[in-house]
Write a protein that holds these residues in place. Structure first.
Motif, PDB file in Angstrom:
ATOM      1  N   TRP A  50      48.210  68.310  66.986  1.00 55.54           N
ATOM      2  CA  TRP A  50      46.893  67.938  66.453  1.00 55.54           C
ATOM      3  C   TRP A  50      46.934  66.541  65.845  1.00 55.54           C
ATOM      4  CZ3 TRP A  50      44.756  70.058  61.208  1.00 55.54           C
ATOM      5  CH2 TRP A  50      43.450  69.615  61.015  1.00 55.54           C
ATOM      6  N   GLN A  54      45.315  63.006  67.218  1.00 54.08           N
ATOM      7  CA  GLN A  54      44.428  62.248  66.332  1.00 54.08           C
ATOM      8  C   GLN A  54      44.887  60.796  66.188  1.00 54.08           C
ATOM      9  OE1 GLN A  54      41.574  62.715  64.783  1.00 54.08           O
ATOM     10  NE2 GLN A  54      41.266  64.808  65.530  1.00 54.08           N
ATOM     11  N   ARG A 193      42.581  74.446  69.063  1.00 55.37           N
ATOM     12  CA  ARG A 193      41.294  73.936  69.547  1.00 55.37           C
ATOM     13  C   ARG A 193      41.035  72.524  69.020  1.00 55.37           C
ATOM     14  NH1 ARG A 193      36.109  77.474  70.745  1.00 55.37           N
ATOM     15  NH2 ARG A 193      34.599  75.849  71.179  1.00 55.37           N
ATOM     16  N   ALA A 194      41.401  72.287  67.753  1.00 51.44           N
ATOM     17  CA  ALA A 194      41.239  70.949  67.177  1.00 51.44           C
ATOM     18  C   ALA A 194      42.100  69.938  67.920  1.00 51.44           C
ATOM     19  CB  ALA A 194      41.605  70.981  65.696  1.00 51.44           C
ATOM     20  N   GLU A 197      40.413  69.203  71.223  1.00 50.58           N
ATOM     21  CA  GLU A 197      39.234  68.367  71.028  1.00 50.58           C
ATOM     22  C   GLU A 197      39.623  66.916  70.733  1.00 50.58           C
ATOM     23  OE1 GLU A 197      36.711  70.155  68.106  1.00 50.58           O
ATOM     24  OE2 GLU A 197      36.147  71.833  69.401  1.00 50.58           O
ATOM     25  N   PRO A 425      37.572  73.120  63.826  1.00 50.12           N
ATOM     26  CA  PRO A 425      36.324  73.488  64.504  1.00 50.12           C
ATOM     27  C   PRO A 425      35.668  74.711  63.875  1.00 50.12           C
ATOM     28  CG  PRO A 425      38.034  72.964  66.105  1.00 50.12           C
ATOM     29  CD  PRO A 425      38.705  72.976  64.764  1.00 50.12           C
ATOM     30  N   HIS A 498      37.430  80.441  76.309  1.00 52.07           N
ATOM     31  CA  HIS A 498      37.507  79.336  75.347  1.00 52.07           C
ATOM     32  C   HIS A 498      38.748  79.365  74.455  1.00 52.07           C
ATOM     33  CE1 HIS A 498      33.381  78.085  76.289  1.00 52.07           C
ATOM     34  NE2 HIS A 498      33.063  79.365  76.253  1.00 52.07           N
TER      35      HIS A 498
END
Length: 537
Positions: A50, A54, A193-194, A197, A425, A498
């Motif tokens: 993550w 980022q 999920r983060a 994304e 999220p 998902h």
């Protein structure tokens, strides 16, 4: 409960924006060269992926099983400062833990964490006196800037009103403090999920069969897709070994002569049906260093944990009869016998803490994170605790930036420039989400029940509305999976489309609470497998 005959029709129309197929994911992973390949989908690997994504790096994350499929979904479900660390004078550590706990529960994931009041009973002849524990919980709350109230001492009668099964024989007083609680598997999935994304590519159920080398440096891995049986490879400038209990196994792939770097401690837990509602948790001192917990969690009661050295195969870790007896015996210090009947046990689980190698009792060992670099340049990260998962991700990224030759530094944004409390999220006020689901979540379909609305709000946050839309579009998806659990079939279709669910256990154990409630019947398992099969058919 939805019948098996109606289940196959539940998921024949995958939601728009669903995940790419496994074949598409494998092709994407095998074609690109990644800046960072993270091997291991526990919370340490997930958090690093993550933060790496980022920071602008091209990141891949793989796991041999499911995300959070081992230790990361076998914790005590707590975000806490570590009250026992005050005994060793680790004041700075407790303050840092509190900072991370508050950040996660207030700004990062208030939809996935909830405050929990803890009662610490003081019995006649116990290891600690009331004055000592009263001072301890006051200092503990002070290190949290009194954000959860002021630690104090209450009477046994007052405590029993909130914990009806509290044993009051020889109970002198009860110290009170505050921490936070979560569903660890759900927190991990939201962090995956983060990462996605933010640009990371991820794949679960993909086991490493070997490492790739270029001029003696580890530059990727060969993998086998255990769902479809196909093999593929990933190339990367840098590989991070975040495989938890298996960290030394992967280190030996890099260097057969690598010495052991860790030791393992087994922690076992029991889940029981509650005889009556609890408004607080119990943290009962067993001796000078150990505490046993009795935690209201997911409408159940969570008991544990044990702490003993483990030397077997990590894949074989399990709760033994000895573990069960120990947990129940220790719980009996403060919990009445009627709540500790073995007939109330719905599930048991065990995880492995990864501790730095060395002598001494595992119960006294520091829960610190260790980052090492191998002969082939592979980094290995192990240890730490759930509460500080964001801090661990940042620590690993700072280590990457400082590597000799700075192989990634020019391509990554410094951690200091990234948002300090980036939310996961679905962030939303869970009370507001539950209210919305009750008011209009069932329109135009059947009205959603209060327990389902609350469950969705506290496990998905604002993403609950996506699940509600699935249920509205197909009435069969609005039905409960089991009459005694709040989950609905829409969550299975959502997990498939998902949340990377590939097996029935992925859904029943980690994306819902059916297994821990003892409700994962053969019929329900077959229904879940049917829904999952719709994607692959």
């Amino acid at each position: 409960m939805t019948t098996l005959q109606s289940v196959p029709a539940l998921g024949t129309h995958p939601a728009s924006g669903s995940l790419p197929s496994r074949a598409e994911s494998r092709e994407q992973l095998s074609k690109a060269t990644y800046d960072l390949l993270v091997i291991g989908g526990g919370i340490l690997g997930i958090s690093t992926a993550w933060h790496a994504a980022q920071s602008g790096l091209r990141v891949a994350l793989v796991d041999a099983g499911d995300f959070a499929g081992a230790t990361s979904s076998a914790s005590s479900k707590l975000l806490h400062g570590g009250l026992r660390y005050l005994q060793t004078g680790a004041v700075k550590l407790v303050a840092e833990n509190h900072f991370e706990r508050r950040a996660v529960s207030r700004q990062v994931a208030p939809h996935l964490a909830n405050p929990l009041t803890f009662y610490l009973p003081v019995y006649k002849g116990g290891p600690h006196g009331a004055a000592k524990l009263g001072a301890g919980v006051f200092a503990y709350s002070a290190l949290s800037a009194f954000g959860d109230g002021v630690g104090h001492v209450i009477s046994p009668a007052r405590a029993q009103r909130d914990v009806p099964e509290l044993r009051t024989d020889n109970l002198k007083a009860v110290a009170v403090y505050g921490d936070d609680q979560m569903n660890d598997a759900r927190m991990a999935l939201m962090t995956v999920r983060a990462a996605v994304e933010a640009g990371a590519a991820v794949l679960n159920h993909a086991a490493v069969t070997g490492l790739r080398f270029t001029r003696g440096r580890v530059t990727g891995a060969d993998l086998r897709d255990s769902v479809e049986g196909t093999e593929f490879g990933i190339n990367a400038r840098l590989v991070l070994n975040a495989t938890g209990p298996w960290v030394d196994h992967l280190r030996k792939m890099e260097n057969p002569d690598a010495a052991p770097s860790i030791r393992l401690s087994k922690g076992a837990h029991l889940v029981l049906r509650r005889t009556r509602p609890w408004k607080a948790a119990l943290a009962t001192p067993i001796d000078k260093y150990r505490i046993t917990f009795a935690l209201p969690w997911e409408d159940m009661l969570l008991l544990g944990t044990t702490d003993e050295e483990y030397e077997g195969d990590p894949a074989d870790v399990a709760v033994t009869e000895k573990d069960t007896a120990q947990i129940l015996d220790e719980a009996a210090f403060s919990v009445r016998d009627q709540q500790l009947s073995r007939d109330l046990i719905t599930y048991s689980f065990a995880g492995l803490r990864v501790l730095p190698g060395g002598p001494g009792s595992t119960s006294k060992a520091k829960r610190e994170t260790v980052v090492t670099e191998g002969r082939g340049g592979m980094l290995s990260v192990a240890g730490g605790k759930w509460t500080t998962f964001r801090h661990i991700g940042r620590t690993v990224m700072n280590k990457l930036a400082a590597l000799p030759g700075h192989p990634l530094a020019e391509d990554m944004e410094p951690m200091a420039r990234l948002p300090k409390k980036l939310p996961l999220p679905g962030i939303a006020n869970p009370n507001a989400v539950a209210h919305r689901l009750l008011v209009d979540g069932g329109t135009p379909g059947p009205r959603m029940s209060a327990d389902t609305a609350r469950h969705l709000a506290t496990h998905y946050g604002s993403l609950s509305f996506d699940i509600a839309r699935l249920a509205n579009e197909n009435p069969a998806l609005a039905e409960r999976i089991h009459p005694e659990a709040p989950e609905i079939w829409a969550q299975v279709a959502y997990a498939r489309d998902h949340e990377w669910a590939e097996t029935a256990d992925d859904v029943l154990r980690r994306r819902t609470t059916l297994t821990i409630r003892g409700l994962a019947t053969d019929e329900i398992r077959a229904g879940v497998e049917s829904v999952l099969g719709d994607r692959r058919s």
